[in-house]
Design a protein around this motif. Structure first.
Motif, PDB file in Angstrom:
ATOM      1  N   UNK A  56     -26.437 -12.723  -2.434  1.00 34.07           N
ATOM      2  CA  UNK A  56     -25.485 -11.739  -2.948  1.00 34.07           C
ATOM      3  C   UNK A  56     -26.122 -10.432  -3.412  1.00 34.07           C
ATOM      4  N   UNK A  57     -27.435 -10.361  -3.422  1.00 32.84           N
ATOM      5  CA  UNK A  57     -28.063  -9.064  -3.700  1.00 32.84           C
ATOM      6  C   UNK A  57     -29.285  -8.903  -2.811  1.00 32.84           C
ATOM      7  N   UNK A  58     -29.815  -7.678  -2.771  1.00 31.20           N
ATOM      8  CA  UNK A  58     -30.901  -7.378  -1.835  1.00 31.20           C
ATOM      9  C   UNK A  58     -32.135  -6.815  -2.539  1.00 31.20           C
ATOM     10  N   UNK A  59     -32.087  -6.771  -3.897  1.00 33.45           N
ATOM     11  CA  UNK A  59     -33.272  -6.299  -4.602  1.00 33.45           C
ATOM     12  C   UNK A  59     -34.408  -7.303  -4.420  1.00 33.45           C
ATOM     13  N   UNK A  60     -35.616  -6.871  -4.766  1.00 34.24           N
ATOM     14  CA  UNK A  60     -36.774  -7.702  -4.460  1.00 34.24           C
ATOM     15  C   UNK A  60     -36.717  -9.059  -5.160  1.00 34.24           C
ATOM     16  N   UNK A  61     -36.194  -9.078  -6.408  1.00 35.70           N
ATOM     17  CA  UNK A  61     -36.174 -10.356  -7.130  1.00 35.70           C
ATOM     18  C   UNK A  61     -35.190 -11.351  -6.524  1.00 35.70           C
ATOM     19  N   UNK A 103     -20.341 -13.649   6.087  1.00 36.07           N
ATOM     20  CA  UNK A 103     -20.936 -12.753   5.095  1.00 36.07           C
ATOM     21  C   UNK A 103     -22.355 -13.230   4.821  1.00 36.07           C
ATOM     22  N   UNK A 104     -23.327 -12.335   5.048  1.00 33.70           N
ATOM     23  CA  UNK A 104     -24.710 -12.742   4.814  1.00 33.70           C
ATOM     24  C   UNK A 104     -25.412 -11.868   3.798  1.00 33.70           C
ATOM     25  N   UNK A 105     -24.675 -10.933   3.189  1.00 31.95           N
ATOM     26  CA  UNK A 105     -25.254 -10.087   2.149  1.00 31.95           C
ATOM     27  C   UNK A 105     -24.352  -8.905   1.872  1.00 31.95           C
ATOM     28  N   UNK A 106     -24.661  -8.139   0.805  1.00 30.22           N
ATOM     29  CA  UNK A 106     -23.848  -6.951   0.518  1.00 30.22           C
ATOM     30  C   UNK A 106     -23.872  -6.009   1.720  1.00 30.22           C
ATOM     31  N   UNK A 107     -22.701  -5.588   2.194  1.00 31.53           N
ATOM     32  CA  UNK A 107     -22.636  -4.700   3.354  1.00 31.53           C
ATOM     33  C   UNK A 107     -22.957  -5.393   4.662  1.00 31.53           C
ATOM     34  N   UNK A 108     -23.121  -6.692   4.617  1.00 34.44           N
ATOM     35  CA  UNK A 108     -23.436  -7.441   5.841  1.00 34.44           C
ATOM     36  C   UNK A 108     -22.360  -8.485   6.101  1.00 34.44           C
ATOM     37  N   UNK A 109     -21.309  -8.058   6.817  1.00 37.29           N
ATOM     38  CA  UNK A 109     -20.225  -8.974   7.121  1.00 37.29           C
ATOM     39  C   UNK A 109     -19.812  -8.787   8.564  1.00 37.29           C
ATOM     40  N   UNK A 110     -19.722  -9.870   9.308  1.00 34.25           N
ATOM     41  CA  UNK A 110     -19.239  -9.811  10.682  1.00 34.25           C
ATOM     42  C   UNK A 110     -17.816 -10.341  10.653  1.00 34.25           C
TER      43      UNK A 110
END
Ligand SMILES: *[C@@H]1O[C@H](CO)[C@@H](O)[C@H](O)[C@H]1NC(C)=O
Ligand SMILES: *[C@@H]1O[C@H](CO)[C@@H](O)[C@H](O)[C@H]1NC(C)=O
Ligand SMILES: *[C@@H]1O[C@H](CO)[C@@H](O)[C@H](O)[C@H]1NC(C)=O
Ligand SMILES: *[C@@H]1O[C@H](CO)[C@@H](O)[C@H](O)[C@H]1NC(C)=O
Ligand SMILES: *[C@@H]1O[C@H](CO)[C@@H](O)[C@H](O)[C@H]1NC(C)=O
Ligand SMILES: *[C@@H]1O[C@H](CO)[C@@H](O)[C@H](O)[C@H]1NC(C)=O
Length: 266
Positions: free
Chosen positions: A88-93, A255-262
């Motif tokens: 659900x997030x893409x930051x490094x942590x 849905x595989x991440x924020x802004x990543x939805x097919x």
């Protein structure tokens, strides 16, 4: 001596009903910099410090342990969904940790026609915070008795879906959503009530949803039996069957991440 023992019994009873919260796990509402999720159970775990009170940077084992210690949920119940939380997030942590608010990412874990939140409605609805109007369907269910059960929850699932069908043009309602909706209903019933029968006192369930508080002070305790997928599965099945569900789409958005939805549903 008779009156003495009656008095002794009375004082015993009044001591016995003075329930308390476990030391170190007292309820505390979130502060302005604390994050919360669309899930009342996770939020309650953070409000009682079974999860970090700030709701941030939480590992998968931390989620699973909190659900075990706080509610007596077996690890496998949340293993998949906790791993999804990392997406659900893409930051490094986010390689190893999640925070509560990003769990609102639509159609990954967060779903339409939930028990207590508005539908996302393509970004125009508040799917993060508790909504009393939405919850009133559940709060008014099973009239005349002081408990909810799988029959009443199935009726609530039915009504909530009719409302979404009538008001949400971007409703997503596939097999994945109905399983998730039945799953969250089962989590509420088993965590607040009898994990075998799925019968839960209304008072406890209402406090969990409305206050995101564990009702220790009202006499609730974590389930004395480990709440396993074997216990939850049949309850979900009964509720999905009882809700007379039919699909709106056959495919779900991936849905595989924020802004990543097919959008395979379109
Ligand atoms: C969470 O982790 C990120 C990345 O390590 C860090 O920038 C952030 O300050 C942490 N947040 C808290 C509340 O510890
Ligand atoms: C939903 O949002 C998407 C992306 O912004 C847009 O293409 C689509 O038209 C919207 N649909 C509705 C029904 O608002
Ligand atoms: C709560 O839900 C109702 C019913 O869908 C809606 O009309 C209302 O705007 C929602 N409230 C908030 C604060 O989103
Ligand atoms: C749930 O409660 C209602 C009201 O008491 C009752 O009619 C119904 O049979 C119950 N359902 C189950 C599965 O026990
Ligand atoms: C599901 O359908 C059955 C048979 O028509 C009906 O008796 C029951 O009330 C329906 N349940 C709900 C929740 O609408
Ligand atoms: C749950 O309900 C079952 C069936 O009524 C009963 O045997 C069991 O003792 C109950 N469990 C608890 C923890 O109350």
């Amino acid at each position: 001596m008779k009156s003495f023992s009656a008095l002794a019994l009375l004082s015993f009873v009044s001591v016995a009903v003075a329930f308390s919260e476990p030391a170190g796990h007292e309820f505390q509402a979130p502060g302005p910099n604390d994050q919360r999720s669309p899930c009342p159970g996770l939020n309650a775990l953070a409000n009682h410090a079974y999860l970090p009170r700030n709701g941030q940077n939480i590992t998968v084992p931390q989620v699973l342990d909190a659900a075990l210690v706080g509610f007596n949920f077996d690890w496998p119940v949340f293993l998949l969904v906790a791993k999804q939380g990392l997406l659900t997030s893409t930051d490094k942590s986010s390689e190893t940790m999640m925070s509560l608010e990003p769990l609102v990412l639509h159609n990954l874990i967060e779903l339409d026609a939930s028990l207590s939140r508005s539908d996302y409605q393509n970004g125009t609805g508040d799917s993060l915070h508790f909504n009393e109007t939405i919850y009133s369907v559940l709060a008014n269910s099973n009239p005349g008795v002081d408990y909810y059960n799988t029959t009443s929850m199935a009726q609530v699932m039915y009504q909530r879906l009719q409302y979404s069908k009538a008001t949400n043009p971007t409703l997503i309602n596939t097999q994945k959503e109905v399983n998730g909706r039945g799953g969250t209903a089962a989590l509420a019933l088993t965590s607040m009530g009898n994990a075998t029968t799925g019968v839960a006192p209304k008072q406890f369930v209402d406090i969990l949803f409305r206050e995101e508080r564990l009702p220790f002070l009202e006499g609730w305790k974590p389930s004395p039996v480990l709440i396993t997928t074997d216990l939850i599965g049949p309850l979900v099945g009964a509720m999905v069957a009882g809700s007379n569900w039919t699909a709106t789409q056959s495919c779900e958005p991936i849905v595989s991440g924020p802004g990543n939805s097919v959008d395979t549903a379109a």
